[in-house]
Design an enzyme around this catalytic site. Structure first.
Site, short mmCIF file in Angstrom:
data_model
loop_
_atom_site.label_atom_id
_atom_site.label_comp_id
_atom_site.label_asym_id
_atom_site.label_seq_id
_atom_site.Cartn_x
_atom_site.Cartn_y
_atom_site.Cartn_z
N HIS A 39 36.25 38.86 52.52
CA HIS A 39 36.52 39.01 51.08
C HIS A 39 36.58 37.66 50.39
O HIS A 39 36.02 37.46 49.31
CB HIS A 39 37.84 39.77 50.88
CG HIS A 39 38.34 39.72 49.47
ND1 HIS A 39 37.77 40.44 48.46
CD2 HIS A 39 39.35 39.01 48.90
CE1 HIS A 39 38.40 40.20 47.32
NE2 HIS A 39 39.37 39.34 47.56
N PHE A 40 37.26 36.72 51.02
CA PHE A 40 37.41 35.38 50.44
C PHE A 40 36.04 34.72 50.25
O PHE A 40 35.78 34.10 49.21
CB PHE A 40 38.29 34.54 51.36
CG PHE A 40 38.78 33.27 50.73
CD1 PHE A 40 39.80 33.31 49.80
CD2 PHE A 40 38.24 32.05 51.06
CE1 PHE A 40 40.27 32.13 49.22
CE2 PHE A 40 38.70 30.87 50.49
CZ PHE A 40 39.72 30.92 49.56
N HIS A 41 35.17 34.89 51.23
CA HIS A 41 33.84 34.27 51.13
C HIS A 41 32.94 34.97 50.12
O HIS A 41 32.11 34.32 49.46
CB HIS A 41 33.17 34.23 52.51
CG HIS A 41 33.70 33.15 53.39
ND1 HIS A 41 34.84 33.31 54.15
CD2 HIS A 41 33.26 31.89 53.63
CE1 HIS A 41 35.08 32.19 54.82
NE2 HIS A 41 34.13 31.32 54.53
N TYR A 64 41.40 32.33 40.02
CA TYR A 64 40.89 32.35 38.66
C TYR A 64 40.64 30.95 38.12
O TYR A 64 39.83 30.77 37.20
CB TYR A 64 41.81 33.18 37.76
CG TYR A 64 41.72 34.63 38.14
CD1 TYR A 64 40.67 35.41 37.65
CD2 TYR A 64 42.59 35.20 39.05
CE1 TYR A 64 40.52 36.73 38.05
CE2 TYR A 64 42.46 36.52 39.44
CZ TYR A 64 41.41 37.27 38.94
OH TYR A 64 41.26 38.57 39.35
N ARG A 117 42.00 37.59 62.07
CA ARG A 117 41.71 36.30 61.45
C ARG A 117 42.68 35.26 61.99
O ARG A 117 43.62 35.59 62.73
CB ARG A 117 41.82 36.40 59.92
CG ARG A 117 43.19 36.85 59.39
CD ARG A 117 43.20 36.87 57.88
NE ARG A 117 44.40 37.50 57.34
CZ ARG A 117 45.06 37.04 56.27
NH1 ARG A 117 44.65 35.94 55.66
NH2 ARG A 117 46.11 37.68 55.81
N ARG A 118 42.47 34.02 61.60
CA ARG A 118 43.34 32.90 61.99
C ARG A 118 43.41 32.69 63.50
O ARG A 118 44.36 32.09 64.00
CB ARG A 118 44.77 33.08 61.46
CG ARG A 118 44.91 33.16 59.94
CD ARG A 118 46.38 33.00 59.57
NE ARG A 118 46.60 33.14 58.14
CZ ARG A 118 47.20 34.18 57.55
NH1 ARG A 118 47.65 35.18 58.31
NH2 ARG A 118 47.38 34.22 56.26
N HIS A 170 47.20 32.99 44.04
CA HIS A 170 46.30 33.96 43.42
C HIS A 170 45.66 33.43 42.14
O HIS A 170 44.44 33.55 41.97
CB HIS A 170 46.97 35.30 43.17
CG HIS A 170 45.97 36.33 42.74
ND1 HIS A 170 45.15 36.98 43.63
CD2 HIS A 170 45.61 36.80 41.51
CE1 HIS A 170 44.33 37.80 42.98
NE2 HIS A 170 44.60 37.70 41.69
#
Length: 551
Positions: A368-370, A221, A433-434, A217
């Site tokens: 979300h990741f993208h 950042y 996913r995956r 996580h």
């Protein structure tokens, strides 16, 4: 202009970053077509190889090399040219990181490491893949400590002075990275390497995942903070203003350092071996990170409004029309910031236990990741690149170059909007996913993933195709900036490193008390992790798992 040795060092990192971007986006293009049943991979290449390559090359290699190239430039610009020791250690970092990167890519291409970039146990890659990861992490530490050493030397020579904002933010980014990466280094060195070499028979799966997310996580950042450097310390100069509040900017970075690390359990809300109390505690700490994010949004729009009103803006929103929309350096970063708003909202959903149950193993998470990394972070890096490489090479920006940069930014934004929005909606519809393509033996629920505009894997493929074309254009722009742009022959033609004015007169000295903030960070980490990790290692007496190769 910074010294030639420092420019060469930064450029070398940035070039490797964009080589990784080219290969990584191509593997992403193949993925969206495989999931759409429009591409059949050759027998020597499987879906999980390209999925692993995509994650490793983009989420780890591209971001890390670019970040260090940017941080090297910023530190040299604000604190002065590097000495010989800093130069040597930064080149050593590059060599060690690159050896690790090449070794990892070779293991992935050989089919011995199709474990995705999270490399969850009990999936087991070839042992040298984990050695490669260890080398990569150690390489970043070498450069990080060298840059911090440059900062410490400046502080000794400028006693009592507040350091330039960019150098402060750089140190905060490095401190966060080093503390966070201790988690992944621990699991790789003491769990994965002995297990994969056969020195031990089993691995504590839950402990390995917890140590990964101790790193995983705050890694977000580590990507975001260099983008924030661009937003806080560079964008105000581009819009003709100054940093809204030096104290607020530094406090925001300290809050990210404190609250972005002890929150990894919110990625493990669906794992049964962690008690609800510790999940709840880390979820609360996760929501604390919202505060510096809102501080950042307030600070940036305050800069925009103040700058616009100084230029004569009238009315409530007149300042919007005074912003330099024709300057790609501004527009690229502004669009990146806008994408971060829905990305942050999605993060709140992911960190909420009940809502995460619905979306956790779906394409929502990929979307979300993208929309958080692939746009706010990546697009900010692109916007920085448009002037950073010409600054380092001594070239001038032409109108044709800037037009290409605008096309690249807008095509990337369109492609990411189509792909990530569709992924979010498909996730709500249950698309997993995956996994590569499957119609679940004609099940009606799976049929819904191929109908409609934003509930269709075809739209994902269209968005991914636009992104790949945009990436190709970006590589062309990078090559232009390196080789074909005309040399700047006058001060007016020279590309500047736009550092905004920052008033440090009222900045509290306590904000630069690094031992205090590192100590507070360690205390928060100890509170959040000591007892649950101890339970995982001892009290639960885990039997451990042997390795599995499922591909």
């Amino acid at each position: 202009m910074i010294g030639r040795p420092d420019r060469k060092l930064a450029l070398t990192h940035i070039v490797v970053a964009y080589l990784a971007l080219l290969i990584g986006t191509f593997t992403g293009l193949m993925q969206v077509f495989v999931r759409n049943n429009a591409l059949e991979l050759p027998k020597w290449l499987d879906y999980y190889q390209i999925l692993t390559a995509h994650g490793v090359l983009l989420a780890l290699v591209f971001t890390t090399y670019f970040i260090f190239g940017f941080l090297i430039t910023g530190m040299s610009k604000t604190l002065g040219d590097f000495g010989s020791k800093v130069q040597i250690f930064n080149w050593l970092d590059f060599i060690v990181m690159t050896i690790g990167t090449i070794l990892a890519v070779l293991e992935i291409l050989s089919g011995q490491a199709s474990v995705l970039y999270t490399f969850y146990a009990p999936l087991q890659a070839n042992a040298w893949f984990y050695v490669a990861l260890a080398l990569f992490i150690v390489g970043t530490w070498i450069s990080g400590f060298a840059l911090v050493g440059h900062y410490v030397a400046w502080k000794k020579n400028n006693k009592g002075k507040i350091s330039p904002l960019i150098s402060f933010m750089t140190v905060a980014t490095i401190v966060l990275w080093v503390i966070a990466s201790l988690g992944v280094a621990a699991t790789v060195l003491f769990q994965f390497i002995p297990w994969s070499f056969g020195w031990v028979d089993t691995i504590n799966v839950e402990l390995s995942r917890s140590l990964f997310w101790f790193f995983g996580h705050p890694l977000v950042y580590f990507w975001l903070l260099p983008a924030y450097i661009g937003w806080y310390a560079i964008m105000p100069k581009i819009v003709g203003g100054e940093v809204f509040s030096d104290s607020l900017a530094r406090l925001a970075f300290i809050l990210f350092l404190l609250f972005s690390i002890p929150v990894g359990f919110h990625h493990q809300l669906q794992e049964p071996g962690i008690s609800t109390f510790w999940k709840f505690l880390q979820t609360v700490l996760t929501f604390m990170v919202i505060i510096p994010s809102l501080m950042t949004a307030f600070s940036m729009f305050a800069v925009f409004e103040i700058s616009g009103r100084k230029k004569g803006a009238k009315g409530l929103f007149g300042w919007i029309f005074k912003l330099p929309w024709t300057d790609v350096r501004f527009t690229s970063l502004f669009i990146a910031m806008l994408f971060f708003a829905p990305g942050g909202a999605g993060g709140i959903i992911n960190a909420s236990y009940q809502l995460d149950e619905i979306v956790h193993n779906t394409l929502w998470i990929v979307g979300h990741f993208h929309i958080t990394v692939g746009t706010p972070v990546a697009m900010t890096f692109f916007g920085l690149t448009f002037w950073l490489i010409p600054y380092l090479t001594g070239k001038k920006l032409t109108k044709a170059f800037q037009k290409l940069a605008f096309i690249q930014i807008f095509t990337w934004a369109i492609g990411m909007f189509l792909m990530s929005t569709t992924m979010h909606i498909l996730g709500i519809y249950g698309a997993p996913r995956r996994t590569s393509y499957t119609d679940y033996m004609g099940h009606p629920a799976a049929a819904k993933w191929f109908t409609g505009l934003f509930t269709n894997h075809v739209t994902v493929a269209v968005g991914g195709s636009i992104l790949f074309l945009s990436a190709l254009l970006l590589i062309f722009i990078v090559l232009q900036a390196l080789f074909t742009l005309p040399t700047a022959n006058s001060k007016e033609e020279t590309v500047e490193f736009p550092v905004a004015e920052s008033n440090t007169e009222n900045t509290p000295r306590i904000l630069e008390n690094w031992w205090l903030w590192i100590g507070v960070s360690i205390v928060l980490i100890a509170i959040a992790y000591t007892i649950p990790l101890s339970h995982m290692m001892h009290q639960h007496h885990p039997t451990g798992s042997e390795g599995f190769k499922t591909w």
